[in-house]
Design a protein around this motif. Structure first.
Motif, short mmCIF file in Angstrom:
data_model
loop_
_atom_site.label_atom_id
_atom_site.label_comp_id
_atom_site.label_asym_id
_atom_site.label_seq_id
_atom_site.Cartn_x
_atom_site.Cartn_y
_atom_site.Cartn_z
N SER A 230 61.19 -11.05 16.37
CA SER A 230 60.18 -10.14 15.78
C SER A 230 60.66 -10.17 14.14
O SER A 230 60.23 -9.47 13.24
CB SER A 230 60.01 -8.68 16.08
N SER A 231 61.80 -10.72 13.85
CA SER A 231 62.63 -10.81 12.45
C SER A 231 61.46 -11.14 11.38
O SER A 231 61.36 -10.40 10.44
CB SER A 231 63.87 -11.47 12.44
N TRP A 232 60.63 -12.18 11.74
CA TRP A 232 59.74 -12.71 10.71
C TRP A 232 58.58 -11.58 10.53
O TRP A 232 58.03 -11.63 9.22
CB TRP A 232 59.12 -13.89 11.40
N ILE A 233 58.26 -10.77 11.45
CA ILE A 233 57.27 -9.70 11.14
C ILE A 233 57.55 -8.78 10.14
O ILE A 233 56.77 -8.12 9.37
CB ILE A 233 56.78 -8.91 12.34
N LYS A 234 58.77 -8.73 9.49
CA LYS A 234 59.47 -7.67 8.66
C LYS A 234 58.97 -8.02 7.31
O LYS A 234 59.00 -7.04 6.46
CB LYS A 234 60.88 -7.66 8.79
N GLU A 235 58.34 -9.50 6.99
CA GLU A 235 57.94 -9.51 5.78
C GLU A 235 56.55 -9.72 5.85
O GLU A 235 55.74 -10.45 4.75
CB GLU A 235 58.53 -11.01 5.35
N THR A 236 55.78 -9.17 6.81
CA THR A 236 54.19 -9.27 6.97
C THR A 236 53.56 -7.87 6.96
O THR A 236 54.25 -6.98 6.64
CB THR A 236 53.83 -9.86 8.10
N ILE A 237 52.39 -7.85 6.90
CA ILE A 237 51.52 -6.65 6.75
C ILE A 237 51.75 -5.60 8.18
O ILE A 237 51.40 -4.65 7.93
CB ILE A 237 49.94 -6.90 6.63
N LEU A 238 52.53 -6.22 8.87
CA LEU A 238 52.99 -5.47 10.37
C LEU A 238 54.32 -4.77 10.18
O LEU A 238 54.52 -4.46 11.26
CB LEU A 238 52.52 -6.28 11.18
N LYS A 239 55.11 -5.15 9.09
CA LYS A 239 56.15 -4.54 8.92
C LYS A 239 56.51 -3.10 9.45
O LYS A 239 57.45 -2.63 9.79
CB LYS A 239 56.67 -4.92 7.46
N ASP A 240 55.53 -2.20 9.08
CA ASP A 240 55.65 -0.98 9.45
C ASP A 240 55.09 -0.59 10.86
O ASP A 240 55.13 0.53 11.20
CB ASP A 240 54.63 0.06 8.35
N CYS A 241 54.80 -1.46 11.56
CA CYS A 241 54.56 -1.37 12.84
C CYS A 241 55.64 -1.66 13.97
O CYS A 241 55.47 -1.70 15.01
CB CYS A 241 53.33 -2.33 13.37
N LEU A 242 56.65 -2.05 13.47
CA LEU A 242 57.92 -2.51 14.09
C LEU A 242 58.65 -1.13 14.51
O LEU A 242 58.89 -0.25 13.41
CB LEU A 242 58.79 -3.28 13.48
N ASP A 243 59.07 -0.78 15.84
CA ASP A 243 59.89 0.49 15.90
C ASP A 243 61.43 0.37 15.55
O ASP A 243 61.68 -0.78 14.95
CB ASP A 243 59.85 1.05 17.43
N ASP A 244 62.27 1.00 15.90
CA ASP A 244 63.62 0.92 15.51
C ASP A 244 64.34 -0.03 16.23
O ASP A 244 65.68 -0.70 15.69
CB ASP A 244 64.34 2.27 15.82
N HIS A 245 63.84 -0.75 17.12
CA HIS A 245 64.40 -1.75 18.17
C HIS A 245 63.78 -3.02 17.90
O HIS A 245 64.04 -4.22 18.29
CB HIS A 245 64.18 -1.55 19.51
N GLY A 246 62.82 -2.96 16.82
CA GLY A 246 62.34 -4.23 16.32
C GLY A 246 61.22 -4.86 17.28
O GLY A 246 60.50 -5.76 17.10
N ARG A 247 60.59 -3.92 18.15
CA ARG A 247 59.44 -4.12 18.81
C ARG A 247 58.04 -3.70 18.23
O ARG A 247 58.22 -2.52 17.50
CB ARG A 247 59.61 -3.54 20.10
N LEU A 248 57.00 -4.28 18.35
CA LEU A 248 55.75 -3.93 17.85
C LEU A 248 55.10 -2.73 18.61
O LEU A 248 54.95 -2.82 19.80
CB LEU A 248 54.79 -5.19 17.88
N MET A 249 54.72 -1.73 17.97
CA MET A 249 54.29 -0.62 18.64
C MET A 249 52.70 -0.92 18.97
O MET A 249 51.96 -1.08 17.94
CB MET A 249 54.37 0.61 17.66
N VAL A 250 52.15 -0.73 20.33
CA VAL A 250 50.88 -1.00 20.64
C VAL A 250 50.33 0.28 21.25
O VAL A 250 50.90 0.99 21.79
CB VAL A 250 50.86 -2.38 21.48
N ASP A 251 48.91 0.05 21.29
CA ASP A 251 48.18 1.36 21.77
C ASP A 251 48.15 0.94 23.38
O ASP A 251 48.65 -0.29 23.96
CB ASP A 251 46.92 1.61 20.98
N GLU A 252 47.26 1.84 24.15
CA GLU A 252 46.86 1.64 25.47
C GLU A 252 46.38 0.30 25.86
O GLU A 252 46.41 -0.07 26.89
CB GLU A 252 46.35 2.59 25.98
#
Length: 358
Positions: A230-252
């Protein structure tokens, strides 16, 4: 006038991404594109068998075009997701999407082509064959399974396994770890717990351990977990959707939180469960159902909810005939669980899921 197809882009062609793509292949209302850093899907849990039997890998490395004939496949790394709903790649491509699914899992091998990956398995085999003493660093399922493969196929080799934890297979029960420890030591594997190895400290095959002691080996294999992809995601519009472990936060529904048209599946998500292949496949099927509902104009209220696995389940192969099974808090080791997994490592089953011959 023909109805315009919805554009679905899947980033990542691992166990979750490949199954999702297969589900949408030839869907009448979908124009999908797979973006993957390599040209093939790899059945990763079979890698350790391929290290002692390189020809086994010919069934475990599957060109994406083989199970997705005629599909749009881009062999490149994704590097950007922008507000215009486009994914950019290192090959200077911009792919527009109506729906995006991120399935980049963990960082894996860096071999782009099947031929390169096969050469790596041959090199691993030669390394094992030419060594008398083999060091394995990591006592999770990967390290334990590699030790099992080596001692079964090369019983004269001396295998040393070093693990920083207090027991093997810490993700399941203490009983399971003890049974595997007994199995390994009965086959002359030297298991050292509670220590780590500085692999950069090697001098003539001697490595330093965290205790200050040294350990000697002719070669080593690092079997600890790889970083999340997920390191590449840190430079995208989803950067604030990563938790402290670098995982994407998702809903149910496995949608990335805050985005109605972006989903994530597999190890890259923050779903509170073990990161295992069969669970990643369940993610893919849930998202496939939800995407079909949305694409066909269905009611969002009818989207499928994903229920995280509440109890650990695992089958750890121990060579070609035996295995350890941990299912519903019951632990079993030997030939019976080996019949479930160890001969073919679910390779035939996985190939059939992709519409291929076993």
């Amino acid at each position: 006038m023909a109805e315009k197809k919805k554009r679905v882009v899947v980033v990542g062609g691992g166990i979750a991404g490949s199954l999702l793509c297969k589900t949408f292949h030839k869907h009448h209302h979908v124009d999908f594109t797979l973006i993957d850093s390599k040209e093939y899907f790899e059945i990763t849990w079979a890698n350790l068998r391929s290290m002692v039997e390189p020809s086994f890998a010919k069934r475990t490395l599957i060109n994406h075009h083989e199970y997705l004939p005629g599909a749009s496949i881009i062999t490149s790394d994704a590097i950007e997701i922008d507000e215009q709903h486009q994914v950019s790649t290192t090959s200077d491509r911009q792919i527009a999407f109506d729906y995006l699914v991120i399935a980049t899992g963990h960082m894996g091998n860096h071999h782009v082509t099947i031929s390169d990956r096969l050469r790596q398995f041959e090199a691993d085999y030669e390394k094992i064959q030419s060594s008398n003493t083999i060091l394995i660093v990591g006592g999770g399922p990967t390290g334990v399974e590699l030790a099992g493969e080596i001692v079964v196929d090369f019983p004269a080799k001396k295998v040393k396994l070093v693990h920083r934890g207090s027991r093997l297979l810490e993700f399941i029960s203490e009983t399971a770890g003890k049974k595997v420890l007994d199995w390994l030591t009965a086959r002359n594997v030297e298991v050292i717990l509670g220590q780590s190895v500085d692999l950069d400290s090697s001098s003539d095959g001697v490595y330093s351990m965290s205790s200050g002691e040294t350990i000697a080996a002719d070669c080593h294999f690092k079997c600890t977990s790889e970083p999340i992809g997920s390191s590449w995601i840190k430079e995208t519009i989803l950067k604030d959707c990563l938790d402290d472990h670098g995982r994407l936060m998702v809903d149910e529904h496995l949608r990335v939180k805050g985005f109605a048209n972006i989903f994530a599946i597999g190890d890259v998500t923050d779903v509170p469960e073990l990161k295992q292949g069969y669970l990643a496949q369940k993610h893919a099927l849930v998202v496939a159902n939800n995407l079909k509902l949305l694409i066909e104009g269905g009611d969002e209220g009818k989207m499928v909810k994903y229920s995280p696995a509440t109890s650990a389940m695992a089958i750890v192969s121990l060579g070609r005939r035996e295995a350890l099974a941990y299912i519903r808090c019951v632990t079993m080791i030997g030939r019976i669980p080996g019949l479930i997994k160890s001969k073919d490592l679910f390779v035939g089953k996985t190939r059939k899921q992709l519409g291929l011959k076993a």
